[in-house]
Each structure stands twice: as C-alpha cells, then as structure tokens.
Enzyme design. Structure first.
Site, PDB file in Angstrom:
ATOM      1  N   ARG A  19      53.905 142.140  71.749  1.00 36.96           N
ATOM      2  CA  ARG A  19      54.831 141.043  72.095  1.00 36.96           C
ATOM      3  C   ARG A  19      54.094 139.705  72.128  1.00 36.96           C
ATOM      4  NH1 ARG A  19      56.688 143.302  77.489  1.00 36.96           N
ATOM      5  NH2 ARG A  19      57.975 141.462  77.774  1.00 36.96           N
ATOM      6  N   ARG A  71      60.976 148.796  82.362  1.00 35.17           N
ATOM      7  CA  ARG A  71      61.199 148.293  81.010  1.00 35.17           C
ATOM      8  C   ARG A  71      60.343 149.042  80.006  1.00 35.17           C
ATOM      9  NH1 ARG A  71      61.787 141.792  80.606  1.00 35.17           N
ATOM     10  NH2 ARG A  71      60.958 142.321  78.554  1.00 35.17           N
ATOM     11  N   LYS A 131      59.215 132.966  83.115  1.00 34.25           N
ATOM     12  CA  LYS A 131      60.465 132.289  82.748  1.00 34.25           C
ATOM     13  C   LYS A 131      61.637 132.769  83.610  1.00 34.25           C
ATOM     14  CE  LYS A 131      60.459 133.637  78.363  1.00 34.25           C
ATOM     15  NZ  LYS A 131      59.214 134.399  78.202  1.00 34.25           N
ATOM     16  N   ARG A 185      63.412 131.706  70.003  1.00 34.56           N
ATOM     17  CA  ARG A 185      62.111 132.354  69.788  1.00 34.56           C
ATOM     18  C   ARG A 185      61.612 132.170  68.363  1.00 34.56           C
ATOM     19  NH1 ARG A 185      62.817 136.160  74.291  1.00 34.56           N
ATOM     20  NH2 ARG A 185      60.940 137.347  74.679  1.00 34.56           N
ATOM     21  N   ARG A 187      54.145 144.341  86.393  1.00 35.78           N
ATOM     22  CA  ARG A 187      55.611 144.393  86.371  1.00 35.78           C
ATOM     23  C   ARG A 187      56.082 145.758  85.853  1.00 35.78           C
ATOM     24  NH1 ARG A 187      58.877 140.031  82.823  1.00 35.78           N
ATOM     25  NH2 ARG A 187      58.641 141.524  81.160  1.00 35.78           N
TER      26      ARG A 187
HETATM   27  P1  AMP Z   1      62.531 139.117  77.260  1.00 34.58           P
HETATM   28  O1  AMP Z   1      63.288 139.759  78.381  1.00 34.58           O
HETATM   29  O2  AMP Z   1      62.897 137.673  77.049  1.00 34.58           O
HETATM   30  O3  AMP Z   1      61.042 139.326  77.356  1.00 34.58           O
HETATM   31  O4  AMP Z   1      63.006 139.860  75.914  1.00 34.58           O
HETATM   32  C1  AMP Z   1      62.769 141.242  75.707  1.00 34.58           C
HETATM   33  C2  AMP Z   1      62.906 141.575  74.234  1.00 34.58           C
HETATM   34  O5  AMP Z   1      64.242 141.295  73.782  1.00 34.58           O
HETATM   35  C3  AMP Z   1      62.016 140.783  73.284  1.00 34.58           C
HETATM   36  O6  AMP Z   1      60.710 141.327  73.204  1.00 34.58           O
HETATM   37  C4  AMP Z   1      62.780 140.917  71.965  1.00 34.58           C
HETATM   38  O7  AMP Z   1      62.614 142.200  71.401  1.00 34.58           O
HETATM   39  C5  AMP Z   1      64.221 140.806  72.445  1.00 34.58           C
HETATM   40  N1  AMP Z   1      64.675 139.390  72.462  1.00 34.58           N
HETATM   41  C6  AMP Z   1      64.995 138.640  73.566  1.00 34.58           C
HETATM   42  N2  AMP Z   1      65.352 137.394  73.208  1.00 34.58           N
HETATM   43  C7  AMP Z   1      65.255 137.340  71.857  1.00 34.58           C
HETATM   44  C8  AMP Z   1      65.468 136.310  70.899  1.00 34.58           C
HETATM   45  N3  AMP Z   1      65.843 135.074  71.248  1.00 34.58           N
HETATM   46  N4  AMP Z   1      65.256 136.617  69.586  1.00 34.58           N
HETATM   47  C9  AMP Z   1      64.888 137.861  69.209  1.00 34.58           C
HETATM   48  N5  AMP Z   1      64.657 138.861  70.052  1.00 34.58           N
HETATM   49  C10 AMP Z   1      64.831 138.618  71.376  1.00 34.58           C
END
Ligand code: AMP
Length: 191
Positions: free
Chosen positions: A145, A134, A14, A89, A128
């Site tokens: 996840r 991270r 993404k 999400r 990654r």
């Molecule tokens: P990402 O970078 O999109 O993979 O997001 C990393 C982490 O941030 C996720 O695993 C969640 O813990 C949190 N997170 C990101 N976006 C959301 C969202 N829309 N709702 C809830 N938690 C989020």
C-alpha cells in the site's frame, strides 16, 4: 461550503483527524475506504469487485471510485461542506473531483497532506492491525500500500504543491498536536 481534502499515506492519521474535523466543524465525512468496506460487508457488486483488490493493497479502478463519489456529493449537496478522506488517490481522480465540485457550484477550499515518517507509518499500521480486523493491515500488504501510494498518490500531492494549493500538517506528533495545526489551517482559511 467548506470542502477539505485530507490526504497522506496509509497510517498517516487521516481517519482520526477527519473525525475531529467533523466533530468541530460539522462537515460531511466521505471516506472512500469506509464506503468500500461497507460495500464488501453488504455483499454488493462493487464490494465483490473490490474485496480482493483491497486485500492485495491495490487501488480500485478510477471509474468505480469516481461514480461512487459523485453519487455521495449529489446526495449530500446541501451539507455544510465535505471532508474527502482517501480520495483523490490518482491524478485522474483529482481532475474528476474538481469537475464534480464545480458541478454543484463548489470547489476544494483546503488541501491538506499529513506528513509522517515511513517507519512510523508501518509501526502504526501494524499496531492497528492487531485490533482493526482489516485484511490489509498486515506487514506485506502495508508495504504494498505504501508503494502504491508513492507511485499513484504522491504525483497528485506534488501537483497540488506545484500549484501552490497544498497545506501540510506534521503528524509525527500526538493526535491533539496534529489537530491543533489543522485547526490553525482551517481558521486562517476562514479568515
Ligand atoms: P483506506 O481505508 O483509505 O486506507 O482504503 C483502503 C483501501 O480501499 C485502499 O488500499 C484501496 O484498495 C481502496 N481505496 C480506498 N479509496 C480509494 C480510492 N480513492 N481509489 C482507489 N482505491 C481506493
């Protein structure tokens, strides 16, 4: 306005595809994951609340995310359009997004899901993790996840699919091949 939601499992590409969309179409990128990581870095109240949740691979509460997103939309409502990356999400977030956009006289124009095989997702995320720094790119949290994605986010995608609004891109491919599909989707939307 051209508003795009890009969704898909963790590791589905993404962020990479959003960057290409931004470069080619000048949309404003809203990545909720990036926003949360910036809050953690800044040591803010939201950052402190989110840090452990993210490290565990769980989801930050809907009300926190919705407020955060609403602020971004209002601050940038003059943008050419938004690309929402990592939001919605949950079903509650999906409903809130429609309402927030309606509030600024806009709507979601393209709902795009990135399809990638489970084992490829895991491989990409582990790779990654070697450079991303991270806290959540490790084997145990990756599986968590992916399970959270299946439980909370797949229902959103199924809902969008059932309403006939979903477009799909296959990202078991190279970055360029995937972006070529996305470009076709955007161009055919623009007509
Ligand atoms: P990402 O970078 O999109 O993979 O997001 C990393 C982490 O941030 C996720 O695993 C969640 O813990 C949190 N997170 C990101 N976006 C959301 C969202 N829309 N709702 C809830 N938690 C989020």
């Amino acid at each position: 306005m051209l508003n795009i939601v890009i969704t898909g499992a963790p590791g589905s590409g993404k962020g990479t595809q959003s960057d290409l969309i931004v470069k080619n179409y000048g949309l404003f990128h809203i990545s909720t994951g990036d926003m949360l990581r910036a809050e953690i870095k800044a040591g803010s109240k939201i950052g402190k609340q989110a840090e452990q949740i993210i490290a565990d691979g769980r989801l930050v509460p809907d009300e926190v995310m919705i407020e955060m997103l609403h602020k971004q939309i209002l601050e940038h409502k003059d943008a050419k359009g938004f690309i929402f990356d990592g939001f919605p999400r949950t079903v509650a977030q999906a409903g809130a997004l429609d309402k927030m956009l309606a509030g600024v006289g806009a709507k979601i124009d393209i709902l795009l899901v990135m399809n990638v095989k489970h084992e490829t997702l895991v491989e990409r995320l582990i790779l990654r993790g070697q450079t991303s720094g991270r806290a959540d790119d490790n084997k145990e949290t990756i599986e968590k996840r992916l399970a959270v994605y299946t439980e909370n986010t797949l229902p959103v995608i199924e809902f969008y699919r059932a309403s006939g609004r979903l477009t799909e891109a296959d990202n078991n491919t190279t970055v360029d091949e995937c972006f070529a599909q996305i470009k076709r989707i955007i161009e055919s939307h623009k007509g």
